[in-house]
Every structure is written in C-alpha cells, then in structure tokens.
Design an enzyme around this catalytic site. Structure first.
Site, short mmCIF file in Angstrom:
data_model
loop_
_atom_site.label_atom_id
_atom_site.label_comp_id
_atom_site.label_asym_id
_atom_site.label_seq_id
_atom_site.Cartn_x
_atom_site.Cartn_y
_atom_site.Cartn_z
N CYS A 165 0.76 -1.25 0.00
CA CYS A 165 0.00 0.00 0.00
C CYS A 165 0.79 1.30 0.00
O CYS A 165 0.23 2.33 0.32
CB CYS A 165 -0.97 -0.01 1.17
N LEU A 175 1.58 -3.47 3.09
CA LEU A 175 0.53 -4.02 3.96
C LEU A 175 0.16 -5.36 3.36
O LEU A 175 -0.39 -5.43 2.26
CB LEU A 175 -0.68 -3.08 3.99
N ILE A 235 -1.64 -8.45 2.18
CA ILE A 235 -3.04 -8.82 1.97
C ILE A 235 -3.14 -10.16 1.26
O ILE A 235 -3.90 -11.03 1.65
CB ILE A 235 -3.78 -7.75 1.13
N GLU A 261 -4.57 -3.52 -5.54
CA GLU A 261 -4.91 -4.91 -5.83
C GLU A 261 -5.31 -5.07 -7.29
O GLU A 261 -5.99 -4.21 -7.85
CB GLU A 261 -6.08 -5.38 -4.95
N ASP A 315 -0.69 -10.99 -6.39
CA ASP A 315 -1.50 -10.52 -7.51
C ASP A 315 -0.70 -9.57 -8.40
O ASP A 315 -0.91 -9.51 -9.61
CB ASP A 315 -2.75 -9.81 -7.00
N ILE A 362 -21.14 3.87 11.99
CA ILE A 362 -20.82 4.96 12.90
C ILE A 362 -21.99 5.92 12.99
O ILE A 362 -22.71 6.15 12.02
CB ILE A 362 -19.55 5.71 12.43
N GLY A 414 -19.14 1.41 -0.26
CA GLY A 414 -20.11 1.72 -1.32
C GLY A 414 -19.82 3.01 -2.05
O GLY A 414 -20.68 3.50 -2.78
#
Length: 641
Positions: free
Chosen positions: A2, A50, A52, A76, A99, A287, A364
């Site tokens: 990342c 990071l 993943i 990714e 990946d 939240i 979203g």
C-alpha cells in the site's frame, strides 16, 4: 501492498538508498508489515507493504526470472488469477502468489498495452532495465493516488506527497495559483497539488521516462456514447450481474475482510452481495453521532442495524462525539492537502474502528456518481418545470429565495437551503447550474476573498466540462464528477483516511466495467420522474427491502456547521482572527469576517468554506511552519479550553 515511491535521476548519478528509505519512513502507516527497494544506477524504486495476498511470499520489489524487469505496486489486481493462468499457459514462470506479479509478465508479453488488461485499483512503478526505462501509472478511476515531482535533476514519485518532501533540497511551499480553485471547490483537483512543484498524476494516466525524456498519456476515458437500443429490464439485469461479479472479485483476500455499512442503498447492496458469496457471516461496521438535532441528522445506525439483521452480519457500531480539535491536525497531516469535506473525519473514525478486526474493507463509494444518487442531479428535471411558470412568478421566487435562511443541520432550514440554491441557478445554462451546485464558494466571492486573485488560477471544472463530450445532461454531470470530485475528494479521502490506520479500502461500485456500463445508460433510465437511482434500485429489488431502497438520502459527513456555531466557535474565531489572517497574507480580513457572520446568522450555510479556510490554516502550521501535528493539536485545544 500500500505505498510506493521512487526516483529517476536525469543526470545519470546513482540513486542513494538512504533517500528512498527516508521517503518510505514518511509513509510507514501505509505499509507497516514490510519494506523493500531496488536501485539500478539512476533509477530507484521502493515500497512499504501491507500484506493482503501471499502474506509470506509477496515481498516487493518483484522481478522477472532474469532480473531485467522490476516492479512495485500499490493496490490490488482483482483479475490476477485469470491473468496468471493465461500467462502460465504461455510458459511464464511465477515466483510468488502475489497478484501484482502478473503485471511484470503482462508488460513483458504486451508492452504498455498490458494496462488495458488489468481490473483493479493501483498505482505502480516498473523499471525496464533492458531499455533503461521507468514506467509509472495509476488506475482508471483514480482510486489510488500518485504524486510526482520533476525538476532539472530528477523525477520522483510517491503514493503520498509527504514522501516527496523527504527529498534533499525539497521544502514545503504553498502553490498560490491553486488556492482559488481550492476555495472554489473545497479540494485541489489533479493535476494540481497544494504543494508548489508537486503535482498529482491524473487517473488513467501512464508516464514513461526513457533516455532522459518524459512522455505522459491518458490510456482510458469514460465512454460518451449513450445506448438507446437496450430495454430497461436488460439494463437492470446487466447492472446486477456486473455488480455481483465486482463484489465477488474484490472479496479475494488472505486476511480478514469486512464492509462499511451506513444503511444506504450502496453499502447495503455491497453487504448483501458479499453475504451471498461468503460461507461465513460478513463483518460490518457503522458509525453514528451522539448529540442533538444536528447530530441526529447524520445518525444512520438504525438503518445499518436493519441491513445487518437482514443479512445476519457480525455487526459492530460506534456512537461518537469526536474530539475534532485533536483530530484535525493529525488527519490533515495524513491527507497531505487541505479539504472541506467533513467525510474525511467520519471515514477515519469508522476505519480506525474496523481496523480492530480486519485489514481489508469494502465500501459503497461511487454509487451516487454512477447511477444518479445526488439531489444536484435533479437540477435539470426541476428546471424544466420551473421554466413553465410565468415570468412574474419566477422573478418573485428568485427575489424571495435571496432572503431565505440556510442551514444544512436543521431539517427545515436544509430544505430552504436546497430551494435557495436551486432558485438562484434556475435560469443558468446546464453546465453553470451544475457548477453552482458543486462549488463551495463562487468564483466572484473567491476573488473578493483573495488579496492576490492570480490571473493564471486553475479552473478544474472548466477543463472537466470541456472534456465531458456530448452525452445527455446527466451523463455530462457524471463525466465531470469522474474527473474532479470523485478522484480528488471522495476517493482521495477514502484512501488517505483508511491507510492512516493501515486498512485497505476497496470500492466494488467503481469496477471499471460497471462504470462503463453506467456511462452508456440513458438519463431517462438512470432516473425516472425525479426518482434518484431508479434503475439501480430496480436491479436490487430482490435483494433489499423497500424501506432501504427508498429511504431519504443522507450524506456521510459530520454536523460540522452546527459545531462551528457552538462548541467549535472559539476555534473558528481564533483560526480566522485578524492577526492570523494578516500573518498568512492570503485573504482579506473583511471578506473572512463577512463569511463568518453570514454563517452564524443563517444567511448562508458556510460550513464548507469556513472549514476550507480553517483547514488551510491548520495545514499551513503543519507543513509550511514545520510543526508537529501533536503540537498544533495542543495549541488548538487551548483555544476551546
């Protein structure tokens, strides 16, 4: 993985590893699990990882078999398994299960055209030792940011601008030419950057350095041809199929994964489709804000709870009353650039909460831009009806609107705010009307605010409108959003605030194939008779209940405007005091005072412009005055003690 960074020296001198290390230290939060670098004479590329996918074997930089190609990649590649199988059939050998490794072999097989084969969110740097060529690039929608600094000696790049400030001889300076556009929109749009001498590589762009020459080009744009030959039922089926495939692909991970859940249509659809493709309950995070009427307007927890129960998720929620004074310096350091969108605070808090359990989160973000979810998209719909009114009635309405109160943190006053904005713009052209909805402050007011307006000031909206093509009005708006607010506000704050806590955030609604599908959809199908997201909601009718599909739209922000009139009033007063404004030398104090007074009296909702001014001052103390964010936070706390 990342965070990437690197240097190409035009003078042929070797890159010093210690400089790469210093750059990486500035962005350790993006990749606390691992680091690596590769230096080959005048080119050095490096990363902070990071972990993943392929936790043990995915160390970067990655190289091909003979060490002639080297790669660092942030993000990714979601279709890597299909690409890997194809490349293995062509006898390419893979060293890892990462990946990102498919990019090396695709480049070897197809050259720069490899970029068209990728489905993902990414920025990358690839060193081709055979050609002595550096290639850097960014994904189609701009989910992952990439900053570039170029001078006579070098071209340097990084996932965050602060890494470039670690270069010898580079110091943080304000680019006064972009301040006007920042105040106009509340953020700085690519290719501009708030730091002088640094720029953002635009989305869907590649940049190559070879033989000392720099070549930059755009490899993808939104299609601007609207399809009229497809029925509504066919559109609905295509959207649902592509959305489900996007969610399925983006669930690939070797670490725990979850989803943000607001209870709105977009996040609810993502969670519902995740549940269909997971043998285990999905982890969801929501939240809300504690307080009075203003806070209640931003509290979506009951809706999130409803969706969590519907899909039997492992649901966690947090009710907060954030210490904004302590948060702002820290978050603005992470953001690199100031902005006025309070969603950066909310996004950080819910990311920090989710990171207790997971390393990857699905969001979203993007659904409103794709399928017509914002009230501002209804401007043309209501303008047609407004123009049928007699002239005398329209003149009377416009006169009355100028005197209406406005405050987004009260249900009644927010309705008046929206009416005021529409009536003020109803006689404008479609493009200018849309600009009036997007702007934080109109350009005339910005010029009155600035001591030095600057004749060469940037106008990112004008550039976006010029490039938007000849699609219908709604799709022109979407094209403008995709060039400006989406990558440089929403996606930038999503990336920076999630990565501040080492959380990878994925956005399945911005799968480029789904985006291309939405861009070709006629406005009459996207929205029907003033119903926002008509087609998108129809495609989800068997997944989500009516009370979620048809609930009132709410923003994912904070009641900042109300706080500025109450507990944060001393902070506002001190940050925009005469001595502070005069010392900074950017703004006319009388114009600042007028904005503060108009907001306090509800003559205008000044939340965004006041926060833009406050955040610019806080940012300046950190980056221009070279002060520690913690030290600045203590100073701000003293203002409200």
């Amino acid at each position: 993985m990342c965070g990437i960074h690197g240097i190409y020296r035009f003078d042929g001198l070797s890159v010093e590893p210690r400089i790469l290390s210093a750059m990486g230290n500035r962005t350790r939060h993006r990749g606390p699990d691992d680091e690596g670098s590769h230096v080959d004479g005048p080119c050095g590329i490096a990363m902070r990882r990071l972990s993943i996918i392929d936790l043990a074997g995915g160390h970067q930089p990655l190289s091909n078999a003979d060490g002639t190609l080297w790669l660092v990649c942030n993000g990714e590649i979601y279709n890597f398994r299909e690409l890997r199988s194809e490349l293995q059939a062509k006898h390419y050998h893979f060293k890892t299960g990462s990946d990102s490794e498919v990019m090396l072999h695709l480049y070897d097989a197809e050259g720069d055209d490899f970029i068209h084969r990728l489905n993902g969110m990414f920025d990358f740097a690839l060193w081709d030792a055979r050609r002595r060529r550096l290639l850097i690039g960014r994904d189609r929608l701009g989910v992952k940011p990439l900053y570039v600094l170029q001078d006579g000696q070098q071209l340097a790049f990084a996932s965050e601008a602060k890494a470039l400030l670690a270069l010898p001889g580079v110091r943080a300076e304000l680019d006064r030419q972009v301040v006007a556009d920042y105040l106009h929109l509340g953020y700085v749009a690519a290719p501009d950057c708030i730091f002088r001498g640094i720029r953002k590589l635009p989305p869907a762009t590649l940049l190559a350095v070879e033989g000392g020459q720099v070549h930059e080009w755009r490899y993808w744009r939104l299609p601007d041809r609207v399809r009229q030959d497809i029925s509504e039922s066919e559109w609905s089926e295509s959207v649902r199929t592509q959305l489900e495939e996007s969610v399925r692909m983006q669930m690939v991970s070797d670490v725990p994964i979850g989803a943000f859940l607001s209870g709105g249509v977009d996040s609810s659809a993502v969670v519902g489709l995740m549940a269909r493709h997971s043998p285990q309950p999905i982890r969801t995070y929501a939240i809300g804000f504690a307080g009075g009427e203003a806070e209640a307007l931003y509290n979506e927890l009951p809706y999130a709870r409803r969706v969590a129960e519907l899909f039997s998720t492992q649901h966690r929620e947090i009710l907060v009353r954030p210490d904004v004074v302590a948060l702002l310096p820290k978050l603005l350091w992470h953001m690199d650039e100031p902005l006025s969108d309070t969603a950066f605070i909310t996004t950080f808090l819910v990311s920090e909460f989710a990171r207790q359990d997971v390393k990857v989160i699905l969001s979203g973000v993007g659904g409103d831009e794709l399928f017509g979810g914002y009230r501002r998209y209804l401007g043309g719909h209501y303008a047609q009806r407004y123009r049928r009114l007699p002239d005398w009635l329209r003149r009377s309405a416009s006169f009355a609107a100028a005197h209406l109160p406005a405050d987004r943190h009260s249900g009644f006053l927010n309705t008046l705010r929206l009416a005021k904005g529409f009536l003020a713009s109803a006689e404008m052209t479609a493009d200018e009307r849309y600009r009036s909805y997007l702007q934080v402050l109109d350009r005339q007011a910005v010029a009155a605010l600035l001591i030095e307006p600057g004749g060469a000031a940037s106008d990112s909206l004008a550039r976006a409108f010029a490039a938007a093509g000849n699609a219908d009005e709604l799709n022109r708006m979407f094209a403008v959003d995709a060039e400006t607010q989406l990558p440089d506000d929403l996606l930038l704050l999503t990336d920076k605030m999630s990565m501040a806590v080492s959380l990878e955030c994925r956005v399945p609604l911005l799968d480029h194939e789904l985006v291309e599908l939405a861009a070709a959809m006629p406005a009459s199908i996207k929205m029907r008779d003033g119903r926002l997201k008509h087609l998108f909601k129809a495609s989800l009718a068997d997944l989500l209940p009516d009370d979620i599909l048809n609930r009132k739209k709410r923003g994912f922000g904070t009641p900042m405007g109300a706080w500025l009139k109450r507990e944060l009033a001393p902070l506002l007063s001190r940050l925009l005091a005469a001595d502070v404004v005069t010392a900074r030398g950017l703004f006319r104090q009388s114009a600042v005072d007028q904005l503060v007074a108009a907001h306090a009296a509800n003559r205008m909702d000044g939340t965004d412009i006041l926060l833009a001014l406050m955040n610019l001052e806080i940012w300046s103390r950190i980056y221009l005055d070279h002060r520690d964010p913690g030290n600045v936070a203590e100073e701000l706390k003293s203002y409200v003690a």
